[in-house]
Design an enzyme around this catalytic site. Structure first.
Site, PDB file in Angstrom:
ATOM      1  N   GLU A  31      42.602  55.046  38.535  1.00 19.21           N
ATOM      2  CA  GLU A  31      41.599  54.737  39.568  1.00 19.21           C
ATOM      3  C   GLU A  31      40.200  54.989  39.012  1.00 19.21           C
ATOM      4  O   GLU A  31      39.961  56.016  38.362  1.00 19.21           O
ATOM      5  CB  GLU A  31      41.860  55.615  40.793  1.00 19.21           C
ATOM      6  CG  GLU A  31      41.512  54.955  42.099  1.00 19.21           C
ATOM      7  CD  GLU A  31      42.388  53.739  42.384  1.00 19.21           C
ATOM      8  OE1 GLU A  31      41.885  52.613  42.267  1.00 19.21           O
ATOM      9  OE2 GLU A  31      43.576  53.921  42.724  1.00 19.21           O
ATOM     10  N   THR A  33      38.882  53.623  36.643  1.00 21.25           N
ATOM     11  CA  THR A  33      38.892  53.501  35.179  1.00 21.25           C
ATOM     12  C   THR A  33      38.504  52.091  34.726  1.00 21.25           C
ATOM     13  O   THR A  33      38.100  51.908  33.579  1.00 21.25           O
ATOM     14  CB  THR A  33      40.291  53.822  34.608  1.00 21.25           C
ATOM     15  OG1 THR A  33      41.257  53.086  35.367  1.00 21.25           O
ATOM     16  CG2 THR A  33      40.596  55.311  34.693  1.00 21.25           C
ATOM     17  N   ASP A  34      38.636  51.117  35.626  1.00 21.03           N
ATOM     18  CA  ASP A  34      38.468  49.721  35.150  1.00 21.03           C
ATOM     19  C   ASP A  34      37.023  49.390  34.789  1.00 21.03           C
ATOM     20  O   ASP A  34      36.789  48.528  33.951  1.00 21.03           O
ATOM     21  CB  ASP A  34      39.074  48.693  36.123  1.00 21.03           C
ATOM     22  CG  ASP A  34      38.443  48.679  37.500  1.00 21.03           C
ATOM     23  OD1 ASP A  34      37.663  49.600  37.823  1.00 21.03           O
ATOM     24  OD2 ASP A  34      38.738  47.739  38.267  1.00 21.03           O
ATOM     25  N   GLY A 122      41.836  49.327  51.049  1.00 20.89           N
ATOM     26  CA  GLY A 122      42.072  49.713  49.664  1.00 20.89           C
ATOM     27  C   GLY A 122      43.233  48.959  49.040  1.00 20.89           C
ATOM     28  O   GLY A 122      43.744  49.341  47.987  1.00 20.89           O
ATOM     29  N   SER A 124      42.990  45.607  48.533  1.00 17.62           N
ATOM     30  CA  SER A 124      42.408  44.493  47.804  1.00 17.62           C
ATOM     31  C   SER A 124      42.519  43.143  48.514  1.00 17.62           C
ATOM     32  O   SER A 124      42.834  42.132  47.909  1.00 17.62           O
ATOM     33  CB  SER A 124      43.074  44.432  46.430  1.00 17.62           C
ATOM     34  OG  SER A 124      42.194  43.901  45.522  1.00 17.62           O
ATOM     35  N   SER A 125      42.198  43.152  49.799  1.00 19.67           N
ATOM     36  CA  SER A 125      42.180  41.877  50.531  1.00 19.67           C
ATOM     37  C   SER A 125      41.090  40.952  49.992  1.00 19.67           C
ATOM     38  O   SER A 125      41.247  39.732  50.015  1.00 19.67           O
ATOM     39  CB  SER A 125      41.958  42.121  52.021  1.00 19.67           C
ATOM     40  OG  SER A 125      40.632  42.563  52.285  1.00 19.67           O
ATOM     41  N   SER A 126      40.009  41.527  49.483  1.00 24.04           N
ATOM     42  CA  SER A 126      38.911  40.680  48.994  1.00 24.04           C
ATOM     43  C   SER A 126      39.332  39.933  47.729  1.00 24.04           C
ATOM     44  O   SER A 126      39.080  38.732  47.601  1.00 24.04           O
ATOM     45  CB  SER A 126      37.647  41.502  48.753  1.00 24.04           C
ATOM     46  OG  SER A 126      37.845  42.485  47.769  1.00 24.04           O
ATOM     47  N   GLU A 158      32.639  38.221  42.679  1.00 23.49           N
ATOM     48  CA  GLU A 158      32.404  39.384  43.550  1.00 23.49           C
ATOM     49  C   GLU A 158      31.191  40.188  43.072  1.00 23.49           C
ATOM     50  O   GLU A 158      30.389  40.657  43.879  1.00 23.49           O
ATOM     51  CB  GLU A 158      33.660  40.262  43.630  1.00 23.49           C
ATOM     52  CG  GLU A 158      33.505  41.393  44.641  1.00 23.49           C
ATOM     53  CD  GLU A 158      34.802  41.923  45.232  1.00 23.49           C
ATOM     54  OE1 GLU A 158      35.858  41.242  45.134  1.00 23.49           O
ATOM     55  OE2 GLU A 158      34.769  43.029  45.802  1.00 23.49           O
ATOM     56  N   ASP A 170      41.434  44.655  40.530  1.00 19.30           N
ATOM     57  CA  ASP A 170      41.972  44.008  41.733  1.00 19.30           C
ATOM     58  C   ASP A 170      42.297  42.543  41.477  1.00 19.30           C
ATOM     59  O   ASP A 170      43.346  42.034  41.885  1.00 19.30           O
ATOM     60  CB  ASP A 170      40.975  44.110  42.888  1.00 19.30           C
ATOM     61  CG  ASP A 170      40.749  45.537  43.335  1.00 19.30           C
ATOM     62  OD1 ASP A 170      41.451  46.438  42.827  1.00 19.30           O
ATOM     63  OD2 ASP A 170      39.861  45.755  44.186  1.00 19.30           O
TER      64      ASP A 170
END
Ligand code: ADP
Ligand code: MG
Length: 380
Positions: A31, A33-34, A122, A124-126, A158, A170
Site C-alpha cells: 500500500e 508503494t506504487d 477503497g 477502486s471504482s474509479s 486520472e 488500481d
C-alpha cells in the site's frame, strides 16, 4: 446483461456496438508503494464497471451512468481539457482525452455505464470506470494497446485530467489481473507475474469489510503523503524510495527530518512485505499471508497514519474473531479492510465485526467474500 442492452437503447435509441467489463480490486499487500516505484500485489474482485458503447462520427461524447447524476452528459471530444468536465463524468471523459493526447485518432461515442464496485470504498471504482472505457475504445478502434498500456493511459487520465495523483496499481489491477491469481507488479519496470491464489484449496477465503466511511481529508492528504515520499527520496539522493533497502533504512532515517521518517519506514518495510508475501504464496503457504497483512496494517496505522478508527476496529475485531490477518486496503482514511479467514469461519468473523461496529456506535459495514476475478474484458 440484457438489461444493459435495453437501457442503452432506451437512452440512445439504437443498439450498442458491444459491452465491456472492468473490475475493482483488493490489494493484498503493497500500500502506498506504487508511487514510490515499489511492489504491489492486487487481485481483481468479482465486481465490475460495465459499459455499453457505440462509436459516433460527429465528435460528440455522450456519457450516462446509472450511479451518476441522472442525466446524459454531452461533450465534444475536441473541447476536452483538464478542468473542462465536472463530477463523475470526468473519469470516462479523461480516458478519451488521454487517448487523443497519446495520438490515437478516436472520436466520440455514446456510453452507458453501470457498476457494482462500491464507490469510494477503497475498492477502486474509479479505475474500473476508466479501464472499462479504455478497453471499449481500444477494441472499437482496433488500437494496439496491451493491458499495461491501457493501465498507464487510464492512470494518466486520472492524474492529469481528474487531478488525482494516484499510482498505477488500481488501473493495472483492473486491466491485468487474471482469475484465481494475484498480480505481483513491479511498478518501476511495469513487469509482473500472476501469482496463483488458490484460497479455497487451502480452506481459506478473503473477507472484504467495507466500513462505508470515507473521511474527507483523504484527497489532500494523499497528495501530501506522495510529496513527502518524493521529498525524502530527494534528500537521500535516490530516484525513489524503492531504491532504499531494509539494511540501509536505519542510516537513512538518521539523515531525514522527523516528519518524513515514518513515511520512509512504511514504504521500505511494505516493499519487503510484498516480497515475503509473494514468496509464501509461491510456496503454497497461503496462511503465512495472515501475519503479513496484520503487520502491514500496523505500519499504515502507526507509521503512514492513513488508517482511521473504523478500519482499525475492523482489523482488530476480525483478528480477535479468528482471522489469520487483516489490513486496510486502498488509499486509506476509511474504505475497506481485507481479512484472510478460514472458510468455515467467514460468516462468524463477518458477524463479529458487524457487532463490534454496532457496539462502537458505527454504522453497519458491508461484508463480502472476494474470489480473485478476471481483469477487463469484452462481454459481448
Ligand atoms: P474508489 O476508486 O476507491 O472507489 P475514488 O474516490 O477514487 O474511490 O473514486 C470514486 C469516484 O469515482 C466517485 O466519486 C465517482 O465520481 C466515480 N465513479 C466510480 N464509479 C462510478 C459509476 N459507476 N458512475 C459514476 N461515477 C463513478
Ligand atoms: Mg479510485
Amino acid at each position: 446483461m440484457s438489461d444493459l442492452l435495453a437501457a442503452f437503447e432506451a437512452t440512445y435509441g439504437a443498439a450498442p456496438a458491444g459491452v465491456w467489463a472492468a473490475p475493482g480490486r483488493v490489494n493484498l499487500i503493497g500500500e502506498h508503494t506504487d508511487y514510490n516505484d515499489g511492489y504491489v500485489l492486487p487481485a481483481a474482485i468479482p465486481y465490475t464497471a460495465r459499459a455499453a458503447v457505440r462509436p459516433r462520427t460527429d465528435g460528440v461524447l455522450r456519457l450516462y451512468s446509472e450511479q451518476g447524476d441522472g442525466v446524459v452528459t454531452e461533450l465534444r471530444v475536441e473541447e476536452l481539457a483538464p478542468g473542462s468536465v465536472a463530477g463523475w463524468a470526468q473519469y470516462p471523459a479523461a480516458v478519451v482525452w488521454a487517448l487523443r493526447e497519446a495520438g490515437h485518432e478516436v472520436g466520440g461515442a455514446d456510453v452507458y455505464l453501470t457498476s457494482d464496485v462500491p464507490g469510494g470504498a477503497g475498492l477502486s471504482s474509479s479505475a474500473a470506470l476508466e479501464c472499462v472505457v479504455a478497453i471499449a475504445y481500444r477494441d472499437l478502434h482496433g488500437l494496439d494497446l496491451d493491458a499495461t498500456a491501457l493501465a498507464l493511459l487510464a492512470q494518466r487520465a486520472e492524474n492529469a485530467f481528474v487531478g488525482v495523483p494516484c499510482g498505477v496499481m488500481d488501473q493495472m489491477a483492473s486491466t491485468a489481473c487474471t482469475e484465481g491469481a494475484a498480480l505481483f507488479l513491479d511498478t518501476r519496470t511495469m513487469t509482473g507475474r500472476q501469482v496463483p491464489l488458490d484460497l479455497a484449496g487451502q480452506g481459506l477465503r478473503l473477507l472484504v469489510i467495507d466500513t462505508r466511511v470515507k473521511h474527507d481529508l483523504g484527497d489532500g492528504a494523499y497528495a501530501e503523503l506522495r510529496a513527502g515520499c518524493e521529498r525524502a527520496a530527494g534528500l537521500l539522493g535516490l530516484a525513489a524510495l524503492r531504491d532504499l533497502t531494509p539494511e540501509e533504512l536505519p542510516g537513512a532515517l538518521d539523515r531525514l527530518p522527523a516528519e518524513l521518517r515514518p513515511l520512509v519506514q512504511h514504504v521500505v518495510t511494505e516493499n519487503r512485505r510484498v516480497e515475503r508475501a509473494v514468496a509464501h504464496l509461491t510456496a503454497g503457504e497461503l496462511a503465512e499471508l495472515g501475519p503479513i497483512l496484520t503487520a502491514g496494517h500496523a505500519s499504515l496505522r502507526d507509521d503512514y497514519r492513513v488508517s482511521c478508527p473504523e478500519t482499525d476496529l475492523a482489523v482488530a475485531a476480525a483478528v480477535a474473531a479468528g482471522a489469520l490477518g487483516a489490513r486496510m486496503t486502498g488509499g486509506g482514511f476509511g474504505g475497506s479492510v481485507l481479512a484472510l479467514v478460514p472458510s468455515e469461519e467467514l460468516d462468524q468473523i463477518a458477524a463479529a465485526v458487524t457487532t463490534a461496529f454496532a457496539e462502537a456506535g458505527y454504522g453497519s459495514p458491508r461484508t463480502f467474500a472476494a474470489t480473485p476475478a478476471a481483469g477487463a474484458h469484452r462481454v459481448s
